[in-house]
Motif scaffolding. Structure first.
Motif, mmCIF file in Angstrom:
data_model
loop_
_atom_site.group_PDB
_atom_site.id
_atom_site.type_symbol
_atom_site.label_atom_id
_atom_site.label_comp_id
_atom_site.label_asym_id
_atom_site.label_seq_id
_atom_site.Cartn_x
_atom_site.Cartn_y
_atom_site.Cartn_z
ATOM 1 N N GLN A 1 -41.535 -20.874 -89.446
ATOM 2 C CA GLN A 1 -42.351 -21.547 -88.438
ATOM 3 C C GLN A 1 -41.534 -22.595 -87.686
ATOM 4 N N SER A 2 -40.660 -23.309 -88.377
ATOM 5 C CA SER A 2 -39.849 -24.325 -87.702
ATOM 6 C C SER A 2 -38.885 -23.672 -86.701
ATOM 7 N N SER B 1 -40.582 -19.741 -101.777
ATOM 8 C CA SER B 1 -41.017 -21.076 -101.387
ATOM 9 C C SER B 1 -40.177 -21.608 -100.226
ATOM 10 N N GLY B 2 -40.838 -22.137 -99.234
ATOM 11 C CA GLY B 2 -40.165 -22.738 -98.083
ATOM 12 C C GLY B 2 -39.828 -21.767 -96.973
ATOM 13 N N THR B 3 -39.896 -20.477 -97.243
ATOM 14 C CA THR B 3 -39.507 -19.498 -96.231
ATOM 15 C C THR B 3 -40.460 -19.503 -95.048
ATOM 16 N N GLN B 4 -41.766 -19.522 -95.322
ATOM 17 C CA GLN B 4 -42.723 -19.528 -94.216
ATOM 18 C C GLN B 4 -42.579 -20.785 -93.368
ATOM 19 N N GLU B 5 -42.341 -21.922 -94.012
ATOM 20 C CA GLU B 5 -42.172 -23.170 -93.271
ATOM 21 C C GLU B 5 -40.914 -23.121 -92.410
ATOM 22 N N LEU B 6 -39.840 -22.571 -92.971
ATOM 23 C CA LEU B 6 -38.606 -22.450 -92.206
ATOM 24 C C LEU B 6 -38.797 -21.513 -91.021
#
Length: 152
Positions: free
Chosen positions: A113-114, A106-111
Motif C-alpha cells: 500500500q505504501s 506480516s508487513g507485506t500488505q502495508e508495504l
C-alpha cells in the motif's frame, strides 16, 4: 574536448591522421605541443543538457524544451510501470493467499500500500508541473527516485 580536422576525438580511442595510426592512450599522454603539431586543438565541451527533457540549445544559448504534455504522459506511465515492477515481486504472496489460504507475510500488505501511495504522490507531483523545466527539476531531484522499502 579535442578536435582534429573538425571532428571530435575521444580519450581512450585510437585515431588516424594522414598515414599515422595513434594508439588509444596517445591523446592522454601527449603534450599540448605534440597535439598541436599534428593539428589537434582543444575546445570547450559543448554545454550539457538533459536529453530526456530538452532537444539542445538555440544559437543564442537558450534550452529547447520538449513538449511538456508529452513528457508528463510519458513520466506518469514510467512511474506507474516502476511501481508495478516493485509490486510484482510480492504478487505471489497475494496469489498464494487466494489460491490456498496461506497468510500474506506480516508487513507485506502495508508495504504494498505504501508503494501505491508513493506512486500516486509521484504522479500528482508530475501532473502539477506546468513547464518542462519544473518537470525536469522534480524528476532529477532527490524525491522522485525514492520508493518505500521493506522485506517481503
Amino acid at each position: 574536448m579535442f578536435v582534429l580536422k573538425g571532428q571530435p576525438l575521444l580519450l581512450g580511442v585510437p585515431f588516424e591522421t594522414g598515414d599515422t595510426l595513434y594508439p588509444a592512450n596517445w591523446l592522454g599522454l601527449a603534450s599540448s605541443e605534440q597535439r598541436e603539431a599534428i593539428g589537434i586543438t582543444e575546445v570547450p565541451d559543448p554545454p550539457y543538457y538533459d536529453p530526456r527533457f530538452y532537444y539542445g540549445y538555440t544559437a543564442s544559448g537558450t534550452l529547447i524544451p520538449k513538449d511538456h504534455g508529452v513528457l508528463v504522459s510519458g513520466w506518469v506511465s514510467q512511474t506507474r510501470l516502476t511501481a508495478n515492477g516493485i509490486l510484482s515481486t510480492s504478487d505471489w504472496t497475494v496469489v498464494r493467499m487466494i489460491d490456498n489460504g496461506t497468510p500474506i507475510p506480516s508487513g507485506t500488505q502495508e508495504l504494498r500500500q505504501s508503494i501505491r501511495v508513493a506512486c500516486e504522490g509521484k504522479v500528482e507531483s508530475i501532473a502539477v508541473t506546468s513547464t518542462t523545466d519544473q518537470l525536469a527539476v522534480y524528476i532529477t531531484g532527490a524525491e522522485y527516485p525514492v520508493w518505500p522499502t521493506g522485506t517481503i
